[in-house]
Design a protein around this motif. Sequence first.
Motif, PDB file in Angstrom:
ATOM      1  N   PRO A  35     -14.382  43.406  52.432  1.00  0.00           N
ATOM      2  CA  PRO A  35     -15.371  42.356  52.679  1.00  0.00           C
ATOM      3  C   PRO A  35     -16.762  42.929  52.922  1.00  0.00           C
ATOM      4  N   TYR A  36     -17.739  42.045  52.985  1.00  0.00           N
ATOM      5  CA  TYR A  36     -19.126  42.472  53.102  1.00  0.00           C
ATOM      6  C   TYR A  36     -19.363  43.328  54.345  1.00  0.00           C
ATOM      7  N   HIS A  37     -18.616  43.038  55.436  1.00  0.00           N
ATOM      8  CA  HIS A  37     -18.810  43.770  56.685  1.00  0.00           C
ATOM      9  C   HIS A  37     -18.095  45.116  56.693  1.00  0.00           C
TER      10      HIS A  37
ATOM     11  N   THR B 241      -9.775  46.089  54.952  1.00  0.00           N
ATOM     12  CA  THR B 241      -9.490  46.298  53.545  1.00  0.00           C
ATOM     13  C   THR B 241      -8.180  45.598  53.201  1.00  0.00           C
ATOM     14  N   ASP B 242      -7.991  45.340  51.926  1.00  0.00           N
ATOM     15  CA  ASP B 242      -6.774  44.682  51.458  1.00  0.00           C
ATOM     16  C   ASP B 242      -6.347  45.361  50.169  1.00  0.00           C
ATOM     17  N   TYR B 243      -5.037  45.510  49.999  1.00  0.00           N
ATOM     18  CA  TYR B 243      -4.509  46.197  48.827  1.00  0.00           C
ATOM     19  C   TYR B 243      -3.331  45.442  48.243  1.00  0.00           C
TER      20      TYR B 243
ATOM     21  N   GLY C 270     -18.531  35.640  50.795  1.00  0.00           N
ATOM     22  CA  GLY C 270     -17.460  35.149  51.648  1.00  0.00           C
ATOM     23  C   GLY C 270     -16.553  36.284  52.042  1.00  0.00           C
ATOM     24  N   SER C 271     -15.514  35.969  52.815  1.00  0.00           N
ATOM     25  CA  SER C 271     -14.609  37.009  53.300  1.00  0.00           C
ATOM     26  C   SER C 271     -13.145  36.587  53.287  1.00  0.00           C
ATOM     27  N   PHE C 272     -12.841  35.499  52.595  1.00  0.00           N
ATOM     28  CA  PHE C 272     -11.447  35.057  52.491  1.00  0.00           C
ATOM     29  C   PHE C 272     -11.058  34.989  51.023  1.00  0.00           C
ATOM     30  N   TYR C 273      -9.763  35.122  50.774  1.00  0.00           N
ATOM     31  CA  TYR C 273      -9.211  35.024  49.416  1.00  0.00           C
ATOM     32  C   TYR C 273      -9.797  36.090  48.500  1.00  0.00           C
ATOM     33  N   LEU C 274     -10.025  37.271  49.047  1.00  0.00           N
ATOM     34  CA  LEU C 274     -10.609  38.347  48.252  1.00  0.00           C
ATOM     35  C   LEU C 274      -9.640  38.881  47.214  1.00  0.00           C
TER      36      LEU C 274
ATOM     37  N   PHE D 143     -12.468  34.060  43.426  1.00  0.00           N
ATOM     38  CA  PHE D 143     -13.432  34.298  44.508  1.00  0.00           C
ATOM     39  C   PHE D 143     -14.709  34.947  43.990  1.00  0.00           C
ATOM     40  N   TYR D 144     -14.585  35.735  42.939  1.00  0.00           N
ATOM     41  CA  TYR D 144     -15.678  36.609  42.514  1.00  0.00           C
ATOM     42  C   TYR D 144     -16.588  35.956  41.488  1.00  0.00           C
ATOM     43  N   ASP D 145     -17.879  36.169  41.679  1.00  0.00           N
ATOM     44  CA  ASP D 145     -18.895  35.592  40.797  1.00  0.00           C
ATOM     45  C   ASP D 145     -19.402  36.582  39.754  1.00  0.00           C
ATOM     46  N   TYR D 146     -19.301  37.858  40.074  1.00  0.00           N
ATOM     47  CA  TYR D 146     -19.887  38.872  39.197  1.00  0.00           C
ATOM     48  C   TYR D 146     -18.853  39.963  38.906  1.00  0.00           C
ATOM     49  N   TRP D 147     -18.873  40.436  37.664  1.00  0.00           N
ATOM     50  CA  TRP D 147     -17.910  41.434  37.209  1.00  0.00           C
ATOM     51  C   TRP D 147     -18.628  42.534  36.440  1.00  0.00           C
ATOM     52  N   GLY D 148     -18.090  43.745  36.576  1.00  0.00           N
ATOM     53  CA  GLY D 148     -18.571  44.847  35.766  1.00  0.00           C
ATOM     54  C   GLY D 148     -17.902  44.837  34.401  1.00  0.00           C
ATOM     55  N   GLN D 149     -18.256  45.814  33.576  1.00  0.00           N
ATOM     56  CA  GLN D 149     -17.738  45.870  32.211  1.00  0.00           C
ATOM     57  C   GLN D 149     -16.391  46.578  32.132  1.00  0.00           C
ATOM     58  N   GLY D 150     -16.007  47.257  33.211  1.00  0.00           N
ATOM     59  CA  GLY D 150     -14.713  47.917  33.249  1.00  0.00           C
ATOM     60  C   GLY D 150     -14.774  49.382  32.875  1.00  0.00           C
TER      61      GLY D 150
END
Length: 124
Positions: A52-54, A58-60, A101-105, A110-117
Amino acid sequence: QVHLVESGGGMVQAGGSLRLSCVASGNIFSDYSMGWFRQAPGTAREFVAAIPYHGATTDYADSVKGRFTISRDNAKNTVDLQMNSLKVEDTAVYYCAAGRGSFYLNTLTFYDYWGQGTQVSVSS
């Protein structure tokens, strides 16, 4: 807008390690929670890890717990994924993602932006 660029992918033998990095530009990086996802050919994109932003937690995904570590450096606008004890089944394109946000990561939506991979290939 947030622009994400991943790096660090490559080919490695099973049991080896790789470190992926994602650098963000645009809006304030510390406002965004960050995640790593992966997608193997013919399969759906799946959650790998999130922070999360803070940065306090962490979650795995169960499949990578104890082998992968996610970390972030808000001063450098980066989020890294250290991958140890790699397995053939870790082979995939790995994507970095950012969202507010910090839930449902662990969810794609949840995600608005993605890299190219970046491609990670693990051989036996």
